[in-house]
Design an enzyme around this catalytic site. Structure first.
Site, mmCIF file in Angstrom:
data_model
loop_
_atom_site.group_PDB
_atom_site.id
_atom_site.type_symbol
_atom_site.label_atom_id
_atom_site.label_comp_id
_atom_site.label_asym_id
_atom_site.label_seq_id
_atom_site.Cartn_x
_atom_site.Cartn_y
_atom_site.Cartn_z
ATOM 1 N N GLN A 1 -5.470 -2.231 10.187
ATOM 2 C CA GLN A 1 -5.203 -3.483 9.492
ATOM 3 C C GLN A 1 -5.652 -4.689 10.317
ATOM 4 O OE1 GLN A 1 -4.151 -3.814 6.374
ATOM 5 N NE2 GLN A 1 -4.280 -6.027 6.544
ATOM 6 N N LYS B 1 0.826 -1.203 0.000
ATOM 7 C CA LYS B 1 0.000 0.000 0.000
ATOM 8 C C LYS B 1 0.863 1.256 0.000
ATOM 9 C CE LYS B 1 -1.013 1.650 3.762
ATOM 10 N NZ LYS B 1 -0.303 2.919 3.525
ATOM 11 N N ASP C 1 -11.615 1.617 4.058
ATOM 12 C CA ASP C 1 -11.753 0.169 3.902
ATOM 13 C C ASP C 1 -13.187 -0.222 3.562
ATOM 14 O OD1 ASP C 1 -9.515 -1.439 3.948
ATOM 15 O OD2 ASP C 1 -9.365 -1.515 6.126
#
Length: 296
Positions: A97, A53, A120
């Site tokens: 995460q 990312k 997300d």
């Protein structure tokens, strides 16, 4: 003849498009979008994803920050960091995460994120808006799959689509997107899972089969009809003594034997994976425009 759906090349094209938009924002006097990743512990998969990312952000001109916590972090400490990021106007979007350590309730953390920064697409507000067909942040992997279908001109209207897996991250949002009243969408969708009897009976009727169950090689050739479109979301690391690091990624689909039957199929790696990251960047750009009042 089977066409391989090249997610790696498609993602590269989209990153170039994002880079142009970011450059236009900065030229108009706006700052670059800013994405933050919060990572807890030292999960190998999470570390690799966050590193990918960060590289993609750099390529697109998006500012990227990684905040790390030891796996002993308390729920209260993590919630305090989420609150800080919610209040920080220089942060356009952030992710926490997954997976998180067992002592932390992931749902509680996700629900604490400001939906306007939930790039997300996991917050209940964004999930609910997606179900209703309202503007929102879409979960990155399903959004990436929809983008692949669109860019390859694969029609979904009136098609029988079978989704293997019912996770909140892939299976459920994928089914919702395929049912929406737009293209890609307007499909007849069946969701199969661990309690579904005779899964092969369903998959053999699928015009489009999307597998997200995490069982390497589960989908065999006799489970797929001729001419089907097969999207493999699986990324399980399996031992491979011939690989440089002793292991390799394997998908849910027995690619070698299934591919000859397909009209289109995604490989693993190089299919859906790169699209997940680029979808996250698209959400970050969208968040930045809203956060900064960008109207170009």
């Amino acid at each position: 003849m089977t066409e391989i759906i090249d997610g790696k090349t498609t993602a590269k094209t989209i990153r170039a498009e994002i880079r142009e938009e970011v450059a236009a924002m900065k030229a108009a006097g706006f700052r670059a979008p800013h994405l933050v990743a919060v990572i807890v512990g030292h999960d190998g998969g999470s570390e690799a994803y966050v590193a990918s990312k960060a590289r993609a952000c750099g390529e697109c001109g998006i500012d990227s920050t990684v905040i790390r916590f030891d796996e002993t972090v308390t729920k209260e400490e993590l919630l305090a960091e989420v609150a800080r990021l919610n209040a920080d106007s220089s942060v356009d979007g952030f992710i926490v995460q997954l997976p998180l350590p067992a002592h932390i309730d992931a749902d509680e953390i996700i629900e604490a994120i400001d939906p306007r920064k939930d790039v997300d697409g996991f917050h209940p507000v964004n999930v609910g808006k997606m179900q209703l067909g309202l503007p929102c942040f879409l979960s990155a992997t399903p959004a990436g799959i929809v983008e692949l279908l669109s860019r390859y001109g694969i029609k979904t209207r009136g098609k029988n689509c079978v989704v293997l897996g019912r996770s909140n991250i892939v299976g459920r949002p994928m089914a919702s997107l395929l049912m929406r009243k737009e293209e890609p969408g307007n499909a007849t969708v069946t969701v199969c899972h661990s309690a579904t009897p005779d899964i092969a009976d369903h998959t053999r009727r699928a015009d489009i089969l999307i597998s997200a169950i995490g069982i390497p090689g589960f989908v065999k050739a006799d489970m797929v009809k001729d001419g089907a479109v097969v999207i493999d979301v699986g990324t399980t690391r399996v031992p491979d003594p011939l690989a440089p690091n002793g292991s390799r990624l394997r998908g849910d689909v027995d690619f070698e034997n299934v591919a000859p039957k397909c009209s289109y199929i995604t490989p693993v790696p190089g299919g859906v994976g790169p699209m997940t990251i680029v979808s996250l960047l698209q959400n970050t750009l969208k968040a930045a425009k809203a956060n900064q009042g960008h109207r170009l």
